[in-house]
Motif scaffolding. Structure first.
Motif, PDB file in Angstrom:
ATOM      1  N   GLN A  78      15.162  -9.029  -7.100  1.00 37.84           N
ATOM      2  CA  GLN A  78      15.884  -7.790  -6.805  1.00 37.84           C
ATOM      3  C   GLN A  78      15.145  -6.581  -7.368  1.00 37.84           C
ATOM      4  O   GLN A  78      15.023  -5.554  -6.708  1.00 37.84           O
ATOM      5  CB  GLN A  78      17.316  -7.863  -7.374  1.00 37.84           C
ATOM      6  N   GLN A  79      14.600  -6.730  -8.554  1.00 41.67           N
ATOM      7  CA  GLN A  79      13.832  -5.653  -9.184  1.00 41.67           C
ATOM      8  C   GLN A  79      12.572  -5.359  -8.364  1.00 41.67           C
ATOM      9  O   GLN A  79      12.220  -4.197  -8.156  1.00 41.67           O
ATOM     10  CB  GLN A  79      13.474  -6.032 -10.619  1.00 41.67           C
ATOM     11  N   GLU A  81      13.591  -3.406  -5.312  1.00 44.73           N
ATOM     12  CA  GLU A  81      13.918  -2.014  -5.671  1.00 44.73           C
ATOM     13  C   GLU A  81      12.670  -1.193  -5.974  1.00 44.73           C
ATOM     14  O   GLU A  81      12.625   0.010  -5.703  1.00 44.73           O
ATOM     15  CB  GLU A  81      14.876  -1.988  -6.866  1.00 44.73           C
ATOM     16  N   GLN A  82      11.646  -1.840  -6.510  1.00 44.10           N
ATOM     17  CA  GLN A  82      10.387  -1.153  -6.820  1.00 44.10           C
ATOM     18  C   GLN A  82       9.505  -1.006  -5.581  1.00 44.10           C
ATOM     19  O   GLN A  82       8.442  -0.381  -5.643  1.00 44.10           O
ATOM     20  CB  GLN A  82       9.626  -1.886  -7.912  1.00 44.10           C
ATOM     21  N   GLN A 125      10.868  -8.268   0.058  1.00 44.44           N
ATOM     22  CA  GLN A 125      12.037  -8.546   0.907  1.00 44.44           C
ATOM     23  C   GLN A 125      11.999  -9.967   1.449  1.00 44.44           C
ATOM     24  O   GLN A 125      13.035 -10.570   1.678  1.00 44.44           O
ATOM     25  CB  GLN A 125      12.087  -7.579   2.090  1.00 44.44           C
TER      26      GLN A 125
END
Length: 174
Positions: A110-111, A114-115, A121
């Motif tokens: 997830q991090q 987000e980055q 994905q």
């Protein structure tokens, strides 16, 4: 689906020296005359004289994704064929040892998403879908099982277990 194949068709290409006919002709597997190994690309059109040969073919470098699609079939002289259960030669261990490990993996992915890291994905999409709620991703990751083909060091034990299973099938009612 495995097609019914005649004994003569299989025997055309069978190596008589590798058939171990002296061992099989009087035992409980006397009616089994050939084995076939199948991978995703059908790289093994020729039959094998014994289960070990078929297993070693799936373990070879030329097999394509045998842990995902590997099959071994035994052919009997009476026209029956037996698909050897993959539980004998494909292991399905859990991807993560515990909930903590699954949660850590989900949070790290997830991090990365987000980055904006490239490919984040798609990373682990088959394990857990990134668009799902975090708790569902953790549950899915915890439930996910990898697939791996057994190593050659296990072949002796596996061959014995398969022979016992196959003898039960051959001698059972049909």
């Amino acid at each position: 689906m495995v097609k019914k194949i005649s004994e003569n068709k299989i025997l055309e290409n069978l190596d008589a020296d590798g058939a171990h006919a002296d061992e099989l002709s009087t035992g409980p597997l006397a009616s089994i005359f050939a084995y076939r190994a199948f991978d995703m690309r059908g790289r093994f059109p020729e039959p094998f004289a014994d289960f070990r040969g078929a297993l070693e073919a799936l373990q070879s470098e030329i097999a394509y994704l045998p842990e995902m699609s590997g099959e071994i079939v035994a052919y009997s002289r009476d026209g029956r064929w037996f698909e050897i259960p993959t539980r004998f030669f494909i292991r399905r261990p859990p991807r993560f040892a515990d909930r903590e490990a699954a949660e850590q993996w989900v949070r790290e992915r997830q991090q990365a998403i987000e980055q904006g890291k490239p490919g984040a994905q798609l990373m682990g999409y088959v394990v857990a879908r990134p668009g799902d709620p975090i708790e569902k991703q953790i549950d899915d990751a915890l439930a996910f099982r990898d697939c791996r083909l057994v190593g050659p060091e296990e072949n002796d034990e596996i061959c014995e277990r398969v022979a016992r299973w196959l003898a039960d099938q051959v001698n059972g009612e049909w």
